[in-house]
Motif scaffolding. Sequence first.
Motif, PDB file in Angstrom:
ATOM      1  N   PHE A  70       0.813  -1.224   0.000  1.00 27.06           N
ATOM      2  CA  PHE A  70       0.000   0.000   0.000  1.00 27.06           C
ATOM      3  C   PHE A  70       0.849   1.279   0.000  1.00 27.06           C
ATOM      4  CE2 PHE A  70      -2.418  -3.249   2.407  1.00 27.06           C
ATOM      5  CZ  PHE A  70      -3.527  -3.371   1.579  1.00 27.06           C
ATOM      6  N   GLY A  71       2.074   1.191  -0.460  1.00 31.04           N
ATOM      7  CA  GLY A  71       3.006   2.299  -0.373  1.00 31.04           C
ATOM      8  C   GLY A  71       2.579   3.557  -1.101  1.00 31.04           C
ATOM      9  N   ASP A  72       1.679   3.468  -2.072  1.00 31.29           N
ATOM     10  CA  ASP A  72       1.251   4.640  -2.830  1.00 31.29           C
ATOM     11  C   ASP A  72       0.131   5.419  -2.139  1.00 31.29           C
ATOM     12  OD1 ASP A  72       3.090   4.192  -4.829  1.00 31.29           O
ATOM     13  OD2 ASP A  72       1.727   2.950  -6.012  1.00 31.29           O
ATOM     14  N   LEU A  73      -0.449   4.845  -1.123  1.00 30.09           N
ATOM     15  CA  LEU A  73      -1.516   5.544  -0.411  1.00 30.09           C
ATOM     16  C   LEU A  73      -0.917   6.593   0.528  1.00 30.09           C
ATOM     17  CD1 LEU A  73      -3.856   2.546   0.503  1.00 30.09           C
ATOM     18  CD2 LEU A  73      -4.094   4.168  -1.386  1.00 30.09           C
ATOM     19  N   PRO A  74      -1.491   7.800   0.572  1.00 31.04           N
ATOM     20  CA  PRO A  74      -0.914   8.867   1.393  1.00 31.04           C
ATOM     21  C   PRO A  74      -0.756   8.491   2.859  1.00 31.04           C
ATOM     22  CG  PRO A  74      -2.565   9.769  -0.088  1.00 31.04           C
ATOM     23  CD  PRO A  74      -2.648   8.274  -0.212  1.00 31.04           C
ATOM     24  N   GLU A  75      -1.790   7.884   3.450  1.00 32.34           N
ATOM     25  CA  GLU A  75      -1.699   7.617   4.883  1.00 32.34           C
ATOM     26  C   GLU A  75      -0.605   6.605   5.197  1.00 32.34           C
ATOM     27  OE1 GLU A  75      -5.320   5.260   3.269  1.00 32.34           O
ATOM     28  OE2 GLU A  75      -4.309   7.186   2.964  1.00 32.34           O
ATOM     29  N   VAL A  76      -0.388   5.652   4.277  1.00 29.87           N
ATOM     30  CA  VAL A  76       0.671   4.660   4.477  1.00 29.87           C
ATOM     31  C   VAL A  76       2.039   5.295   4.246  1.00 29.87           C
ATOM     32  CG1 VAL A  76       1.666   2.506   3.621  1.00 29.87           C
ATOM     33  CG2 VAL A  76      -0.814   2.716   3.919  1.00 29.87           C
ATOM     34  N   ALA A  77       2.175   6.057   3.156  1.00 35.06           N
ATOM     35  CA  ALA A  77       3.449   6.704   2.850  1.00 35.06           C
ATOM     36  C   ALA A  77       3.869   7.638   3.981  1.00 35.06           C
ATOM     37  CB  ALA A  77       3.338   7.464   1.538  1.00 35.06           C
ATOM     38  N   LEU A  78       2.911   8.373   4.543  1.00 30.75           N
ATOM     39  CA  LEU A  78       3.225   9.286   5.629  1.00 30.75           C
ATOM     40  C   LEU A  78       3.581   8.541   6.901  1.00 30.75           C
ATOM     41  CD1 LEU A  78       0.446  11.957   5.005  1.00 30.75           C
ATOM     42  CD2 LEU A  78       2.910  12.269   4.727  1.00 30.75           C
ATOM     43  N   TYR A  79       2.918   7.429   7.152  1.00 31.55           N
ATOM     44  CA  TYR A  79       3.236   6.639   8.335  1.00 31.55           C
ATOM     45  C   TYR A  79       4.668   6.098   8.249  1.00 31.55           C
ATOM     46  CZ  TYR A  79       3.578   2.559  11.330  1.00 31.55           C
ATOM     47  OH  TYR A  79       4.013   1.628  12.241  1.00 31.55           O
ATOM     48  N   VAL A  80       5.022   5.585   7.107  1.00 32.09           N
ATOM     49  CA  VAL A  80       6.377   5.053   6.931  1.00 32.09           C
ATOM     50  C   VAL A  80       7.404   6.182   7.037  1.00 32.09           C
ATOM     51  CG1 VAL A  80       7.933   3.880   5.321  1.00 32.09           C
ATOM     52  CG2 VAL A  80       5.561   3.117   5.539  1.00 32.09           C
ATOM     53  N   LEU A  81       7.072   7.344   6.459  1.00 26.93           N
ATOM     54  CA  LEU A  81       7.993   8.482   6.511  1.00 26.93           C
ATOM     55  C   LEU A  81       8.218   8.938   7.952  1.00 26.93           C
ATOM     56  CD1 LEU A  81       9.625  10.750   5.177  1.00 26.93           C
ATOM     57  CD2 LEU A  81       7.484  12.025   4.920  1.00 26.93           C
ATOM     58  N   GLN A  82       7.180   8.975   8.753  1.00 27.47           N
ATOM     59  CA  GLN A  82       7.308   9.439  10.131  1.00 27.47           C
ATOM     60  C   GLN A  82       8.080   8.453  11.010  1.00 27.47           C
ATOM     61  OE1 GLN A  82       3.184  10.083  10.971  1.00 27.47           O
ATOM     62  NE2 GLN A  82       3.173  12.162  10.131  1.00 27.47           N
ATOM     63  N   SER A  83       8.313   7.257  10.477  1.00 25.39           N
ATOM     64  CA  SER A  83       9.119   6.275  11.203  1.00 25.39           C
ATOM     65  C   SER A  83      10.571   6.289  10.730  1.00 25.39           C
ATOM     66  CB  SER A  83       8.527   4.866  11.005  1.00 25.39           C
ATOM     67  OG  SER A  83       7.190   4.813  11.466  1.00 25.39           O
ATOM     68  N   THR A  84      10.906   7.235   9.847  1.00 17.15           N
ATOM     69  CA  THR A  84      12.255   7.363   9.302  1.00 17.15           C
ATOM     70  C   THR A  84      12.854   8.674   9.791  1.00 17.15           C
ATOM     71  OG1 THR A  84      11.385   6.250   7.331  1.00 17.15           O
ATOM     72  CG2 THR A  84      13.600   7.178   7.175  1.00 17.15           C
ATOM     73  N   TYR A  85      14.175   8.719   9.914  1.00 20.23           N
ATOM     74  CA  TYR A  85      14.806   9.884  10.511  1.00 20.23           C
ATOM     75  C   TYR A  85      16.020  10.330   9.694  1.00 20.23           C
ATOM     76  CZ  TYR A  85      11.984   8.147  14.360  1.00 20.23           C
ATOM     77  OH  TYR A  85      10.938   7.683  15.105  1.00 20.23           O
ATOM     78  N   GLY A  86      16.406  11.602   9.921  1.00 21.62           N
ATOM     79  CA  GLY A  86      17.623  12.130   9.335  1.00 21.62           C
ATOM     80  C   GLY A  86      17.578  12.243   7.824  1.00 21.62           C
ATOM     81  N   LYS A  87      18.728  12.007   7.197  1.00 18.01           N
ATOM     82  CA  LYS A  87      18.839  12.159   5.753  1.00 18.01           C
ATOM     83  C   LYS A  87      17.944  11.167   5.005  1.00 18.01           C
ATOM     84  CE  LYS A  87      23.516  14.055   5.799  1.00 18.01           C
ATOM     85  NZ  LYS A  87      24.926  13.893   5.343  1.00 18.01           N
ATOM     86  N   ALA A  88      17.750   9.989   5.590  1.00 17.62           N
ATOM     87  CA  ALA A  88      16.872   9.006   4.956  1.00 17.62           C
ATOM     88  C   ALA A  88      15.446   9.544   4.869  1.00 17.62           C
ATOM     89  CB  ALA A  88      16.900   7.691   5.742  1.00 17.62           C
TER      90      ALA A  88
END
Length: 597
Positions: A101-119
């Motif tokens: 479901f990576g193309d869905l906004p809510e999923v993409a944002l959830y994954v992004l908020q679990s990533t930090y720094g330059k990544a």
Amino acid sequence: MAAVLGLLPIASSFASPTATPANPRLSQEALTAQVDAASLAKYREIVATFDTAIRVHPGDATLALARCQFMQNYSWSEDLHWTEQAQADLGACQHALKDKFGDLPEVALYVLQSTYGKAAIEQGSALEPKAAHWARPDRARLHAALANAYEATQDKRNAGKHAVQAAELSPDTPVLLLAVRHLAATGEKARARQLLMDAPVPKLPWLANARINTAHDVLPGTTARDLLLRMQKAGLKIDPYTSARALLQAGDAAGALRALPEIKPDAPESAQSRALRLTVALAAGDGNAAASAIRSSLEHETNNRWPLAQSYAVLLTIDPRAAMHPAFAVLMLTLLLAGLSIALLPGLLMFPVHYVGTVRARKARPTLAVFEGIGLRHAWYGLAVFCLATWAIPVFMIGQIVPARPGATPDLQELPSRLAIAHVVTLGIVSLLLSGTVRKFGWRQWPGYGEWKVRWFLWPGLLLTIAALSAWVVARHATPGAADSPLWNEILVHGAKQLGGPWFALLMVAVAVPIVEEFVFRGCLLGGLTRHMSFAAANLWQAVIFASVHFDARHFLFFVVFGATTGWLARKTHGLAVPIVIHAINNAIFVTMVLSR
């Protein structure tokens, strides 16, 4: 849920008739193991429930996202012993979620908020083209995540840029204050104010306090007070010190004093709060409150004598009776010693000059004084009067209300006008105290005499041209309201404008100031020094002192060159008229530049 399940065996253990303190089942390790085991079993049961539901609804992204979010709650726990298993489950869950479901906004944002720094920056930047078609709340969350990622990497510019985009899409974004600070730092203070005023009232008082304090720190005028009134109208309880700061900045010193809580005996209060209480009392003209605040500071802060002495000077003008308290003897002594030191320091500077003059006289190398009738004692007196007046009068009229450290933002909206009034008084007192020296100077030496040559004015003209071009560049390219704190002479120009308009600012800064300063530094100081040392040494010395008393490190070299140039012109023309005109033109350029920004 897990805690309840973990407590059931414990309760049954205590209910057991065989339970004794010696029972191994009652050891802390055993009890904790029971809690962990019960909570892990319940965690697995709920995960299995999620798995069953997902098998029935494989296309339900919300359900898959909820499964990962549930695991995340336990993967971050510091109290459970099985967090590593939850972390492994979460990693696998997020990987599967992103793949499906990576193309869905809510999923993409959830994954992004679990990533930090330059990544996180790379991942979020890759989402920006896709986000053009997202809903406004989702786009706001994306920019907020990018703002936090850039902030973590110390990229203030991009962090602020994305925070502004997030705030414009969603006024209650968590990065609202980051956006406000960025806009204020780049000169867009009106836009920053609009963002704050458009944002919905927060539900939590600490968020409201943070907004008011940010407005106070980066936005001038009444923004902080307007926010305060809005939050109070919504029923939020605002910290009294935050309220006082906002009201004081808006010029309501009396309201700020009422907002502060009463000092209770033995109640703890920070040094910052005591300083605010003192500033508010002085601004409100309440001598008793100011005296109480100074006494409190004396009791708690043994290394804060000088700022307190400045505040005490203001108290002397507000309420002399309150200032006569025995506890203030040390502050009065501090002021007296400071004033005496300032008055005597120019005299100490004259000792080596007198020695040089004595040596030159013994070697039959006399010097030619620039001005007749002006000697070393006039140099000492003129400089002492100037330095003492320019220190004492602002201290007694403004004191600690003026920030003691460079770069600090004044709390009082009326500070510029008060500083201008203090400067007018200073010029008047200096002129009065030097009236006798003016008579000694003689009127003939004001306009000058002798034959003047055009080439003398080539370098001064070039210097003024450079000053004018520099001012034009600064006025053209400077960002209005930028983060750099204004110089005191800039505040002075704005204060003079508040008092009497642009023409009064020109009259005070470009007419009165040049006359007084040229008489002190080129008339008295240079005139006295040249009786005992060579003109080159005397001119350099007075130029360095002239630059030093302006307290402007950024333009120190310019002041030295300017002072040496006007000193050279005073010698060539045998008068002060030309130096005064050159000084007046330079100051007029400065006033025009400041008022045009």
